[in-house]
Design an enzyme around this catalytic site. Structure first.
Site, short mmCIF file in Angstrom:
data_model
loop_
_atom_site.label_atom_id
_atom_site.label_comp_id
_atom_site.label_asym_id
_atom_site.label_seq_id
_atom_site.Cartn_x
_atom_site.Cartn_y
_atom_site.Cartn_z
N ARG A 52 30.88 18.79 -37.98
CA ARG A 52 29.73 18.38 -37.09
C ARG A 52 28.58 18.99 -37.12
O ARG A 52 28.38 20.22 -37.18
CB ARG A 52 30.26 18.49 -35.65
CG ARG A 52 30.79 19.57 -35.05
CD ARG A 52 31.30 19.60 -33.86
NE ARG A 52 31.32 20.97 -32.75
CZ ARG A 52 31.67 20.84 -31.86
NH1 ARG A 52 32.25 19.97 -31.20
NH2 ARG A 52 31.86 22.17 -31.15
N ASP A 54 24.59 19.66 -35.59
CA ASP A 54 23.95 19.80 -34.16
C ASP A 54 22.84 19.13 -33.98
O ASP A 54 22.17 18.19 -35.22
CB ASP A 54 23.55 21.20 -33.87
CG ASP A 54 24.55 22.26 -33.84
OD1 ASP A 54 25.54 21.88 -33.40
OD2 ASP A 54 24.32 23.34 -34.26
N ARG A 200 21.63 28.32 -39.72
CA ARG A 200 19.99 28.38 -38.91
C ARG A 200 20.17 29.87 -38.40
O ARG A 200 18.93 30.63 -38.54
CB ARG A 200 19.89 27.48 -37.78
CG ARG A 200 19.74 26.05 -38.19
CD ARG A 200 20.20 25.21 -36.93
NE ARG A 200 19.28 25.37 -35.85
CZ ARG A 200 19.45 24.86 -34.65
NH1 ARG A 200 20.51 24.24 -34.29
NH2 ARG A 200 18.34 25.10 -33.73
#
Length: 255
Positions: A52, A54, A200
């Site tokens: 998944r 974001d 990130r």
């Protein structure tokens, strides 16, 4: 009733979506794809994604699987065309193909590869596609030296979003490196799995190294602390792309 399982390969621009996974009162990639598949196949279709992403994160390659109860005869090319006609321009179907009923788009994947793009000068054509970094110069060799040290570890709790539903924060890193591009940098990272927000947070921490705020020893201490509060800030989602999902039966794209 006999079920048949299919894999679907897609790509998407994540700018206007609240990530991949279905959420209440939010537009997601999965919700749009399930609606299009259900319309095309004239039955309820619920996809299971290979992972998944974001909000705001993009994917040039993403796989999901789904089951059909009643399977009409169709050709892959016709299905791709028909499903694409039902999807917004920001989601594109590349392929649909039948697999064994036990095949799983998430758990069968052996590696995932992400790229993170950074540019240094204002560019209207890179808005929502890359992160505009406009501060101090970055020491690329130091950043890559720090990235290489990550390969020595398996527990990446310090880069994980808190309160996630995972049984382990262990990941096997296979590649992590920055390279220069025209007017910027691209960071490529490959692992068997990734934690929520992991890429990130890693890029944000390595940027701190590039700016001279922390050194290699500090990076080691951050990883060994297993505390998210010690790592750098997460960089914006706009520069992140999931680019490759590898399965045992497929050839991996070259990094």
């Amino acid at each position: 009733m006999l079920l048949k399982r299919f894999f679907i390969e897609i790509s998407y621009d994540g700018t206007d979506f609240h990530g991949w996974q279905i959420q209440p009162n939010a537009i997601t990639v999965q919700s749009c794809l399930d609606k299009a598949l259900s319309t095309f196949f004239r039955q309820e279709v619920i996809t299971v994604g290979c992972g998944r992403t974001d909000t705001g994160v993009h994917a040039t390659q993403f796989f999901a699987h789904f089951d059909l109860k009643e399977t009409p005869e169709f050709k892959s090319e016709a299905a791709v065309t028909g499903i694409n006609a039902l999807l917004p321009f920001s989601i594109a179907v590349k392929n649909v193909f039948e697999v064994d009923l036990g095949a799983n788009s998430r758990f069968d994947a052996v590696s995932r590869t992400y790229k993170y793009y950074i540019h240094f000068n204002k560019d209207p054509f890179k808005v929502n596609r890359s992160w505009l970094y406009k501060w101090s110069l970055l020491d690329l060799p130091k950043m890559n030296e720090a990235a290489a040290t990550l390969m020595e570890y398996t527990d990446f709790s310090c880069f994980s979003k808190s309160k996630t539903q995972t049984f382990t924060n262990n990941c096997k890193l296979m590649h992590a490196k920055f390279e220069e591009t025209d007017g910027g940098l691209v960071f490529t990272i490959k692992a068997d799995r990734f934690l929520r927000n992991m890429v990130r947070a890693i890029v944000g921490t390595l940027i701190m190294v590039g700016k001279g705020d922390i050194g290699i020893d500090e990076v080691r201490k951050i990883v060994e602390s297993k505390s998210r509060s010690n790592a750098g800030q997460s960089v914006p989602a706009c520069g992140l792309y999931l680019i490759n999902i590898a399965y045992p039966s497929t050839e991996e794209a070259e990094i």
